[in-house]
Motif scaffolding. Sequence first.
Motif, PDB file in Angstrom:
ATOM      1  N   HIS A  30      29.125 -93.411  25.232  1.00  0.00           N
ATOM      2  CA  HIS A  30      29.982 -94.425  25.596  1.00  0.00           C
ATOM      3  C   HIS A  30      29.319 -94.861  27.034  1.00  0.00           C
ATOM      4  O   HIS A  30      29.771 -96.055  27.501  1.00  0.00           O
ATOM      5  CB  HIS A  30      31.114 -94.275  25.941  1.00  0.00           C
TER       6      HIS A  30
ATOM      7  N   PRO B 297      32.567-102.317  12.094  1.00  0.00           N
ATOM      8  CA  PRO B 297      31.722-101.925  13.192  1.00  0.00           C
ATOM      9  C   PRO B 297      30.710-100.951  13.095  1.00  0.00           C
ATOM     10  O   PRO B 297      30.669-100.251  12.061  1.00  0.00           O
ATOM     11  CB  PRO B 297      33.040-101.468  14.380  1.00  0.00           C
TER      12      PRO B 297
ATOM     13  N   ASP C  11      29.022 -98.874  15.746  1.00  0.00           N
ATOM     14  CA  ASP C  11      29.227 -98.479  17.189  1.00  0.00           C
ATOM     15  C   ASP C  11      27.885 -97.697  17.640  1.00  0.00           C
ATOM     16  O   ASP C  11      27.326 -97.748  18.800  1.00  0.00           O
ATOM     17  CB  ASP C  11      30.335 -97.638  17.676  1.00  0.00           C
TER      18      ASP C  11
ATOM     19  N   ASN D 249      23.851 -95.711  21.138  1.00  0.00           N
ATOM     20  CA  ASN D 249      24.969 -96.709  20.810  1.00  0.00           C
ATOM     21  C   ASN D 249      24.442 -98.059  20.528  1.00  0.00           C
ATOM     22  O   ASN D 249      23.383 -98.570  21.260  1.00  0.00           O
ATOM     23  CB  ASN D 249      25.649 -96.963  22.567  1.00  0.00           C
TER      24      ASN D 249
ATOM     25  N   ARG E 168      31.122 -95.629  13.368  1.00  0.00           N
ATOM     26  CA  ARG E 168      32.077 -96.121  14.552  1.00  0.00           C
ATOM     27  C   ARG E 168      32.790 -95.041  15.289  1.00  0.00           C
ATOM     28  O   ARG E 168      32.666 -93.713  14.663  1.00  0.00           O
ATOM     29  CB  ARG E 168      33.138 -97.284  13.771  1.00  0.00           C
TER      30      ARG E 168
END
Length: 312
Positions: A87, A166, A168, A282, A309
């Motif tokens: 993240h 998604p 991610d 990511n 995701r």
Amino acid sequence: MSTVKQENLKFAGVSETYEVQAHPQSNRLYHISMKPEIVKRFFQRVRENDISVQRLEYTPYERHVVAGFLLELSGSGLQDVILNILHDRDSGGFTIGVQGEQLNTDDYVIFSTALAHLAGLPNHDAMSNKYYARFTVKDTDDSDSYLRQAYRLFTMHTDGTFVDEPTDWLLMMKMHEAHAKGGESRLLHLDDWEDLEKFSTDPLASHEFTYKAPPSKNVAQEIKRTVFFKVNNKPCICFIDQFAHPESIEEANYLKNLSHSMESDKNVIELELPVGDLVMVNNLFWLHGRAAFEKNPLLDRELLRQRGRFTK
Ligand SMILES: [Fe+2]
């Protein structure tokens, strides 16, 4: 080589079961070294519980069970480290491996499954019809995309451009390699790209391009996506040259110039990934591609991919 300041290494540290260090090739990336004993015990647990690749494919809960084994053996902090890194806009990527354990490729599928399920949930991979895909690059190829064409540069892109879900993060694990020179994974962090400002503020940055997949991807739908979008007020990217269908010369030139600029950026990392190691990044602010291999009739390299995701 990326020139990132040392303070970005906020997650570096040592625990009893693993160590988090700066990656030798980039301060944007970390390398997590598991203690070999932990990897050994992980596979003991897998075997004691009779968990095979087929079992993982048929029974989704077993994928989380193996992630649980790894977490139990390494300490619950490992999941936080992985999620925090993925993240973290300053980093967003790490490598980790089986620490030289003598294992077979099925074991690598199991190890990568554990890692993927610490990060979140893998998407269904329509190409393999499984939650992961393995693909081999050889001397000859008759496919309809650059994925398996050994002697061509596979241009920088993000994954999941032509699916309506998604994507991610992305995981790539080196399964096997013989007679392979070149072919490194090329990686570029969006904030290291010198032309980010130029392309992300262009009027076409927010234009909805149509993406269509070739037949081998087994995805019939068409998707409209903008090249740039914002998450936490930072620009993120969704791009692959092969599957975008511009409708004018101006749109085409925007995409072509963007692709060219990324390919020639001096901050592209050519990652050395040993067999048994995987890289997770990511997918919203890392681009990836592949360098061309040197010609060799015996070339044989296999990678595994999972993309998915976040669930936390
Ligand atoms: Fe890709």
